[in-house]
Design a protein around this motif. Sequence first.
Motif, PDB file in Angstrom:
ATOM      1  N   ARG A   1       0.860  -1.188   0.000  1.00  0.00           N
ATOM      2  CA  ARG A   1       0.000   0.000   0.000  1.00  0.00           C
ATOM      3  C   ARG A   1       0.893   1.233   0.000  1.00  0.00           C
ATOM      4  NH1 ARG A   1      -3.666  -0.689   4.535  1.00  0.00           N
ATOM      5  NH2 ARG A   1      -4.439  -2.297   3.159  1.00  0.00           N
TER       6      ARG A   1
ATOM      7  N   ILE B   1      -6.751   1.809  -7.121  1.00  0.00           N
ATOM      8  CA  ILE B   1      -6.940   2.945  -6.221  1.00  0.00           C
ATOM      9  C   ILE B   1      -7.825   2.492  -5.074  1.00  0.00           C
ATOM     10  CG2 ILE B   1      -7.864   5.288  -5.983  1.00  0.00           C
ATOM     11  CD1 ILE B   1      -7.350   5.611  -9.033  1.00  0.00           C
ATOM     12  N   ARG B   2      -7.300   2.588  -3.870  1.00  0.00           N
ATOM     13  CA  ARG B   2      -8.083   2.210  -2.685  1.00  0.00           C
ATOM     14  C   ARG B   2      -9.284   3.138  -2.557  1.00  0.00           C
ATOM     15  NH1 ARG B   2      -6.596  -1.525   0.755  1.00  0.00           N
ATOM     16  NH2 ARG B   2      -7.408  -1.181   2.823  1.00  0.00           N
ATOM     17  N   GLU B   3     -10.433   2.575  -2.368  1.00  0.00           N
ATOM     18  CA  GLU B   3     -11.708   3.300  -2.244  1.00  0.00           C
ATOM     19  C   GLU B   3     -12.132   3.957  -3.556  1.00  0.00           C
ATOM     20  OE1 GLU B   3     -11.892   5.833   1.211  1.00  0.00           O
ATOM     21  OE2 GLU B   3     -10.632   4.445   2.352  1.00  0.00           O
TER      22      GLU B   3
ATOM     23  N   GLY C   1     -13.667   7.751  -4.738  1.00  0.00           N
ATOM     24  CA  GLY C   1     -13.869   8.387  -3.433  1.00  0.00           C
ATOM     25  C   GLY C   1     -12.596   8.510  -2.618  1.00  0.00           C
ATOM     26  N   GLY C   2     -11.551   7.781  -2.995  1.00  0.00           N
ATOM     27  CA  GLY C   2     -10.286   7.832  -2.286  1.00  0.00           C
ATOM     28  C   GLY C   2      -9.277   8.797  -2.889  1.00  0.00           C
ATOM     29  N   ILE C   3      -9.703   9.567  -3.888  1.00  0.00           N
ATOM     30  CA  ILE C   3      -8.804  10.512  -4.557  1.00  0.00           C
ATOM     31  C   ILE C   3      -9.057  11.916  -4.017  1.00  0.00           C
ATOM     32  CG2 ILE C   3      -8.181  11.553  -6.771  1.00  0.00           C
ATOM     33  CD1 ILE C   3      -9.155   8.938  -8.090  1.00  0.00           C
ATOM     34  N   SER C   4      -7.988  12.615  -3.689  1.00  0.00           N
ATOM     35  CA  SER C   4      -8.137  14.005  -3.248  1.00  0.00           C
ATOM     36  C   SER C   4      -7.323  14.916  -4.156  1.00  0.00           C
ATOM     37  CB  SER C   4      -7.704  14.173  -1.789  1.00  0.00           C
ATOM     38  OG  SER C   4      -6.334  13.902  -1.643  1.00  0.00           O
TER      39      SER C   4
ATOM     40  N   CYS D   1      -3.790   9.790  -3.711  1.00  0.00           N
ATOM     41  CA  CYS D   1      -4.633   8.650  -3.366  1.00  0.00           C
ATOM     42  C   CYS D   1      -3.751   7.591  -2.726  1.00  0.00           C
ATOM     43  CB  CYS D   1      -5.329   8.090  -4.606  1.00  0.00           C
ATOM     44  SG  CYS D   1      -4.185   7.471  -5.861  1.00  0.00           S
ATOM     45  N   VAL D   2      -4.361   6.502  -2.340  1.00  0.00           N
ATOM     46  CA  VAL D   2      -3.629   5.343  -1.837  1.00  0.00           C
ATOM     47  C   VAL D   2      -3.777   4.245  -2.879  1.00  0.00           C
ATOM     48  CG1 VAL D   2      -3.450   3.630  -0.008  1.00  0.00           C
ATOM     49  CG2 VAL D   2      -3.989   5.999   0.562  1.00  0.00           C
TER      50      VAL D   2
END
Length: 126
Positions: free
Chosen positions: A49, A98-100, A103-106, A119-120
């Motif tokens: 991760r 992409i984790r989530e 919704g996990g992207i900023s 993101c993660v």
Amino acid sequence: MAASWPANLSFFVARQAYAVQALGQVPMASPMQSGKIRQRPQYTLRISRLGYGWIFDPNELAVFRSFVADTLGDGAAEFVMPVWSEPAGDYLSRTVMIREGAGGISERKLGFDRTLVSCVLDVRNL
């Protein structure tokens, strides 16, 4: 087959977004009646991760958003991209997710014409 990172997007990681969060999955644990807990790997794949990010101009940001929404189904699908590997000291082509999802992207503005997208990523066999 997994999608590929868009050829017209830079894959170079932004230094301020890169972080190794885990080198593998948490092992499965089985409590015993006495003695130590028995642990074993969850999967045969090693999934690392990584906190990851890119700095995009407005045109690149539009390409990235389209890639996530249309090609990856709002970020739900796996894709192949060059990922920075510290031990190798180079970018290696790996399958990532992409984790989530989307919704996990900023996104964070860096001035008027640059955006840090972070993101993660779950990375196979880093």
